[in-house]
Design a protein around this motif. Structure first.
Motif, PDB file in Angstrom:
ATOM      1  N   SER A 116      -0.895   0.883   3.293  1.00 20.77           N
ATOM      2  CA  SER A 116      -0.473   2.278   3.283  1.00 20.77           C
ATOM      3  C   SER A 116      -1.560   3.176   2.719  1.00 20.77           C
ATOM      4  CB  SER A 116       0.814   2.442   2.458  1.00 20.77           C
ATOM      5  OG  SER A 116       0.590   2.070   1.121  1.00 20.77           O
ATOM      6  N   PHE A 117      -1.490   4.416   3.144  1.00 18.60           N
ATOM      7  CA  PHE A 117      -2.230   5.499   2.509  1.00 18.60           C
ATOM      8  C   PHE A 117      -1.292   6.692   2.537  1.00 18.60           C
ATOM      9  CE2 PHE A 117      -3.591   5.791   6.913  1.00 18.60           C
ATOM     10  CZ  PHE A 117      -3.825   7.128   7.163  1.00 18.60           C
ATOM     11  N   PRO A 118      -1.632   7.810   1.907  1.00 18.67           N
ATOM     12  CA  PRO A 118      -0.638   8.859   1.666  1.00 18.67           C
ATOM     13  C   PRO A 118       0.234   9.285   2.841  1.00 18.67           C
ATOM     14  CG  PRO A 118      -2.621   9.360   0.453  1.00 18.67           C
ATOM     15  CD  PRO A 118      -2.917   8.147   1.308  1.00 18.67           C
ATOM     16  N   THR A 119      -0.256   9.246   4.063  1.00 17.83           N
ATOM     17  CA  THR A 119       0.557   9.758   5.163  1.00 17.83           C
ATOM     18  C   THR A 119       1.007   8.705   6.170  1.00 17.83           C
ATOM     19  OG1 THR A 119      -1.419  10.263   6.462  1.00 17.83           O
ATOM     20  CG2 THR A 119      -0.548  12.023   5.039  1.00 17.83           C
ATOM     21  N   MET A 120       0.708   7.432   5.946  1.00 12.48           N
ATOM     22  CA  MET A 120       0.998   6.422   6.960  1.00 12.48           C
ATOM     23  C   MET A 120       1.118   5.037   6.329  1.00 12.48           C
ATOM     24  SD  MET A 120       1.522   5.990  10.213  1.00 12.48           S
ATOM     25  CE  MET A 120       1.084   7.647  10.736  1.00 12.48           C
ATOM     26  N   TYR A 121       1.824   4.133   7.011  1.00 15.80           N
ATOM     27  CA  TYR A 121       1.937   2.752   6.559  1.00 15.80           C
ATOM     28  C   TYR A 121       2.080   1.833   7.774  1.00 15.80           C
ATOM     29  CZ  TYR A 121       6.748   2.409   8.027  1.00 15.80           C
ATOM     30  OH  TYR A 121       7.867   2.360   8.808  1.00 15.80           O
ATOM     31  N   CYS A 122       1.864   0.556   7.576  1.00 16.08           N
ATOM     32  CA  CYS A 122       2.206  -0.465   8.569  1.00 16.08           C
ATOM     33  C   CYS A 122       2.594  -1.741   7.835  1.00 16.08           C
ATOM     34  CB  CYS A 122       1.080  -0.704   9.567  1.00 16.08           C
ATOM     35  SG  CYS A 122      -0.259  -1.744   8.992  1.00 16.08           S
ATOM     36  N   VAL A 123       3.382  -2.554   8.516  1.00 12.51           N
ATOM     37  CA  VAL A 123       3.846  -3.823   7.951  1.00 12.51           C
ATOM     38  C   VAL A 123       3.510  -4.927   8.943  1.00 12.51           C
ATOM     39  CG1 VAL A 123       5.839  -5.136   7.130  1.00 12.51           C
ATOM     40  CG2 VAL A 123       5.756  -2.663   6.760  1.00 12.51           C
ATOM     41  N   LEU A 124       2.892  -5.990   8.456  1.00 16.56           N
ATOM     42  CA  LEU A 124       2.617  -7.175   9.261  1.00 16.56           C
ATOM     43  C   LEU A 124       3.387  -8.341   8.661  1.00 16.56           C
ATOM     44  CD1 LEU A 124      -1.291  -6.934   9.506  1.00 16.56           C
ATOM     45  CD2 LEU A 124       0.403  -5.981  11.077  1.00 16.56           C
ATOM     46  N   ARG A 125       3.980  -9.140   9.516  1.00 17.37           N
ATOM     47  CA  ARG A 125       4.649 -10.357   9.060  1.00 17.37           C
ATOM     48  C   ARG A 125       3.954 -11.541   9.717  1.00 17.37           C
ATOM     49  NH1 ARG A 125       8.227  -6.501   9.833  1.00 17.37           N
ATOM     50  NH2 ARG A 125       9.482  -5.821   8.104  1.00 17.37           N
ATOM     51  N   MET A 126       3.582 -12.501   8.879  1.00 14.26           N
ATOM     52  CA  MET A 126       2.832 -13.655   9.357  1.00 14.26           C
ATOM     53  C   MET A 126       3.591 -14.928   9.019  1.00 14.26           C
ATOM     54  SD  MET A 126      -0.989 -12.388   8.364  1.00 14.26           S
ATOM     55  CE  MET A 126      -1.821 -12.981   9.819  1.00 14.26           C
ATOM     56  N   MET A 127       3.513 -15.907   9.923  1.00 19.09           N
ATOM     57  CA  MET A 127       4.188 -17.177   9.740  1.00 19.09           C
ATOM     58  C   MET A 127       3.172 -18.233   9.372  1.00 19.09           C
ATOM     59  SD  MET A 127       6.807 -19.048  12.384  1.00 19.09           S
ATOM     60  CE  MET A 127       5.605 -19.126  13.701  1.00 19.09           C
ATOM     61  N   TYR A 128       3.573 -19.122   8.474  1.00 15.00           N
ATOM     62  CA  TYR A 128       2.716 -20.227   8.026  1.00 15.00           C
ATOM     63  C   TYR A 128       2.548 -21.216   9.171  1.00 15.00           C
ATOM     64  CZ  TYR A 128       0.936 -23.874   4.945  1.00 15.00           C
ATOM     65  OH  TYR A 128       0.150 -24.803   4.341  1.00 15.00           O
ATOM     66  N   LEU A 129       1.331 -21.644   9.412  1.00 17.50           N
ATOM     67  CA  LEU A 129       1.056 -22.632  10.485  1.00 17.50           C
ATOM     68  C   LEU A 129       1.111 -24.042   9.940  1.00 17.50           C
ATOM     69  CD1 LEU A 129      -1.908 -20.909  12.321  1.00 17.50           C
ATOM     70  CD2 LEU A 129       0.459 -21.023  13.045  1.00 17.50           C
TER      71      LEU A 129
END
Length: 129
Positions: A116-129
């Motif tokens: 994130s930064f002040p005006t935006m965000y993103c979320v990533l979800r990762m699975m264990y291999l």
């Protein structure tokens, strides 16, 4: 006690990634995420090696609590890693301004990365291999 992030992870889900990359003026990011990006993490206490394998492979080595300089798409950044309970937190001072990235292991065993930064965000979800 700190969480152990060691392992090989692959991206399985993202939220708001395209808008985040656009806001960061990251033209190559969308292309890099079209495959199945992976992340290899080796951890020994507070010492980390994180290797991100996508269109371009990037590797960083750091110790929690010690600031280091990293290369981002927008240029060089000062990055300060720290523990926030069981989360690994990065405070990033980049050419685009202050950013925060947090990594945590969810109860279902997935790795969640929130950027994130002040005006935006993103979320990533990762699975264990």
């Amino acid at each position: 006690m700190a969480t152990n992030f060691t392992g090989n992870w692959k991206l399985v889900e993202s939220e708001n990634l395209e808008a985040y990359l656009k806001a960061m003026d990251n033209d190559t990011g969308k292309t890099a995420m079209t495959g199945t990006p992976r992340c290899e993490i080796q951890q020994d206490g507070d010492n980390f090696r994180i290797k991100i394998i996508a269109l371009k492979t990037t590797e960083i080595n750091f110790k929690v609590g010690e600031q280091f300089e990293g290369e981002l798409q927008q240029g060089k950044a000062k990055i300060t890693p720290s523990w926030d309970d069981s989360k690994l937190r990065f405070d990033i001072d980049s050419p685009k301004g202050k950013q925060i990235q947090e990594r945590e292991i969810l109860p279902d065993g997935r790795l969640r990365v929130v950027s994130s930064f002040p005006t935006m965000y993103c979320v990533l979800r990762m699975m264990y291999l």
